[in-house]
Design an enzyme around this catalytic site. Structure first.
Site, PDB file in Angstrom:
ATOM      1  N   HIS A   1     -10.352  -5.158  -3.452  1.00 56.09           N
ATOM      2  CA  HIS A   1      -9.231  -5.324  -2.861  1.00 56.09           C
ATOM      3  C   HIS A   1      -9.206  -5.841  -1.454  1.00 56.09           C
ATOM      4  O   HIS A   1     -10.221  -5.394  -1.016  1.00 56.09           O
ATOM      5  CB  HIS A   1      -7.928  -4.192  -3.105  1.00 56.09           C
ATOM      6  CG  HIS A   1      -8.689  -2.813  -2.372  1.00 56.09           C
ATOM      7  ND1 HIS A   1      -9.373  -1.894  -3.028  1.00 56.09           N
ATOM      8  CD2 HIS A   1      -8.473  -2.174  -1.443  1.00 56.09           C
ATOM      9  CE1 HIS A   1      -9.724  -1.043  -2.418  1.00 56.09           C
ATOM     10  NE2 HIS A   1      -9.194  -1.286  -1.278  1.00 56.09           N
TER      11      HIS A   1
ATOM     12  N   GLN B   1     -14.320   2.415   1.540  1.00 51.48           N
ATOM     13  CA  GLN B   1     -13.884   2.190   0.547  1.00 51.48           C
ATOM     14  C   GLN B   1     -13.549   3.208  -0.475  1.00 51.48           C
ATOM     15  O   GLN B   1     -14.249   4.225  -0.562  1.00 51.48           O
ATOM     16  CB  GLN B   1     -14.708   1.248  -0.559  1.00 51.48           C
ATOM     17  CG  GLN B   1     -13.849   0.768  -1.870  1.00 51.48           C
ATOM     18  CD  GLN B   1     -15.004  -0.192  -2.742  1.00 51.48           C
ATOM     19  OE1 GLN B   1     -15.996  -0.461  -2.539  1.00 51.48           O
ATOM     20  NE2 GLN B   1     -14.274  -0.729  -3.626  1.00 51.48           N
TER      21      GLN B   1
ATOM     22  N   ASP C   1       0.798  -1.179   0.211  1.00 52.42           N
ATOM     23  CA  ASP C   1      -0.072  -0.030   0.117  1.00 52.42           C
ATOM     24  C   ASP C   1       1.014   1.370   0.006  1.00 52.42           C
ATOM     25  O   ASP C   1       1.846   1.248   0.693  1.00 52.42           O
ATOM     26  CB  ASP C   1      -0.993  -0.168   1.308  1.00 52.42           C
ATOM     27  CG  ASP C   1      -2.157   0.926   1.079  1.00 52.42           C
ATOM     28  OD1 ASP C   1      -3.243   0.586   1.110  1.00 52.42           O
ATOM     29  OD2 ASP C   1      -1.897   2.358   1.188  1.00 52.42           O
TER      30      ASP C   1
ATOM     31  N   HIS D   1      -7.078  -5.807   2.098  1.00 49.75           N
ATOM     32  CA  HIS D   1      -5.821  -5.297   2.763  1.00 49.75           C
ATOM     33  C   HIS D   1      -5.234  -6.589   3.638  1.00 49.75           C
ATOM     34  O   HIS D   1      -5.872  -7.174   4.485  1.00 49.75           O
ATOM     35  CB  HIS D   1      -6.272  -4.157   3.735  1.00 49.75           C
ATOM     36  CG  HIS D   1      -6.711  -3.028   3.190  1.00 49.75           C
ATOM     37  ND1 HIS D   1      -6.246  -1.737   2.763  1.00 49.75           N
ATOM     38  CD2 HIS D   1      -7.953  -2.540   2.481  1.00 49.75           C
ATOM     39  CE1 HIS D   1      -6.828  -0.912   2.284  1.00 49.75           C
ATOM     40  NE2 HIS D   1      -8.125  -1.686   2.193  1.00 49.75           N
TER      41      HIS D   1
ATOM     42  N   ASN E   1     -13.027  -3.617   2.181  1.00 54.36           N
ATOM     43  CA  ASN E   1     -14.079  -2.548   2.194  1.00 54.36           C
ATOM     44  C   ASN E   1     -14.872  -2.410   1.181  1.00 54.36           C
ATOM     45  O   ASN E   1     -14.365  -2.466  -0.056  1.00 54.36           O
ATOM     46  CB  ASN E   1     -13.429  -1.217   2.395  1.00 54.36           C
ATOM     47  CG  ASN E   1     -12.616  -1.077   3.821  1.00 54.36           C
ATOM     48  OD1 ASN E   1     -12.895  -1.631   4.882  1.00 54.36           O
ATOM     49  ND2 ASN E   1     -11.414  -0.392   3.883  1.00 54.36           N
TER      50      ASN E   1
HETATM   51  P1  AMP Z   1      -9.714   1.262   0.318  1.00 54.06           P
HETATM   52  O1  AMP Z   1      -9.760   2.488   1.115  1.00 54.06           O
HETATM   53  O2  AMP Z   1     -10.122   0.208   1.153  1.00 54.06           O
HETATM   54  O3  AMP Z   1     -10.212   1.460  -0.865  1.00 54.06           O
HETATM   55  O4  AMP Z   1      -8.250   1.174   0.180  1.00 54.06           O
HETATM   56  C1  AMP Z   1      -7.466   1.781  -0.868  1.00 54.06           C
HETATM   57  C2  AMP Z   1      -6.028   1.756  -0.490  1.00 54.06           C
HETATM   58  O5  AMP Z   1      -5.331   1.766  -1.745  1.00 54.06           O
HETATM   59  C3  AMP Z   1      -5.632   2.873   0.320  1.00 54.06           C
HETATM   60  O6  AMP Z   1      -5.005   2.001   1.565  1.00 54.06           O
HETATM   61  C4  AMP Z   1      -4.642   3.665  -0.383  1.00 54.06           C
HETATM   62  O7  AMP Z   1      -3.310   3.954   0.358  1.00 54.06           O
HETATM   63  C5  AMP Z   1      -4.136   2.438  -1.423  1.00 54.06           C
HETATM   64  N1  AMP Z   1      -3.518   3.138  -2.834  1.00 54.06           N
HETATM   65  C6  AMP Z   1      -4.292   3.878  -3.570  1.00 54.06           C
HETATM   66  N2  AMP Z   1      -3.624   4.191  -4.595  1.00 54.06           N
HETATM   67  C7  AMP Z   1      -2.581   3.294  -4.634  1.00 54.06           C
HETATM   68  C8  AMP Z   1      -1.437   2.938  -5.415  1.00 54.06           C
HETATM   69  N3  AMP Z   1      -1.425   3.528  -6.762  1.00 54.06           N
HETATM   70  N4  AMP Z   1      -0.563   2.111  -5.074  1.00 54.06           N
HETATM   71  C9  AMP Z   1      -0.748   1.341  -3.813  1.00 54.06           C
HETATM   72  N5  AMP Z   1      -1.719   1.747  -3.091  1.00 54.06           N
HETATM   73  C10 AMP Z   1      -2.528   2.701  -3.603  1.00 54.06           C
END
Ligand code: AMP
Ligand code: ZN
Length: 139
Positions: free
Chosen positions: A101, A95, A32, A103, A88
């Site tokens: 995805h 989300q 992440d 975590h 999420n």
């Molecule tokens: P969610 O809030 O469950 O949708 O999680 C999205 C996650 O993706 C967050 O923890 C962000 O920090 C992560 N994220 C967003 N863009 C990227 C990226 N380009 N590479 C890696 N992680 C990312």
């Protein structure tokens, strides 16, 4: 299927570079960008789905196996004391990226990295109503 404007589709396909911990035919696991703890990673399916509700059963049936395999290696590699697996769906559930995805979230004693829910109260009657509603849809 890939979705054109989806950043996780591009990352999963390798069109955007990432630190990849694991990859197979169906998934890519990356770190992440804004880790909540050391080693926080994401399991990203190569097939686009917005979230769990539109995900195909075949991918859904494989994702926990991949999560387990990589989390086991991460726990040992980072000396984690515990582990949260978080997924999420929907803005109100946290989300922010609309491509499914999972975590992989290593925990360390005293890290205070996550606040979980405040335990509430319920009654047998309330639970019966909820149980009946779900069963009506499932059956
Ligand atoms: P969610 O809030 O469950 O949708 O999680 C999205 C996650 O993706 C967050 O923890 C962000 O920090 C992560 N994220 C967003 N863009 C990227 C990226 N380009 N590479 C890696 N992680 C990312
Ligand atoms: Zn996507």
């Amino acid at each position: 299927m890939k979705k054109d404007d989806c950043i996780f589709c591009k990352i999963a396909a390798g069109e955007i570079g990432s630190h990849t911990l694991y990859e197979d035919e169906d998934f890519r696991v990356i770190f992440d960008l804004n880790p909540g703890t050391k080693g926080h990673a994401l399991v990203i399916p190569k097939e686009h789905a917005d979230g769990i509700f539109d995900m195909d059963d075949e991918t859904a049936s494989k994702v926990l196996v991949v999560a387990k395999k990589v989390a086991t290696a991460m726990k040992e590699a980072f000396n984690a004391d515990g582990f949260n697996i978080i997924q999420n769906n929907g803005e109100c559930a946290g989300q922010s990226v609309k491509h499914f995805h999972m975590h992989l979230f290593p925990r360390y004693e005293g890290d205070k990295a996550l606040g979980l829910w405040k335990p509430g109260q319920t009654t047998d009657e309330e639970l019966q109503v909820l149980e009946d509603k779900v069963k009506e849809i499932l059956n």
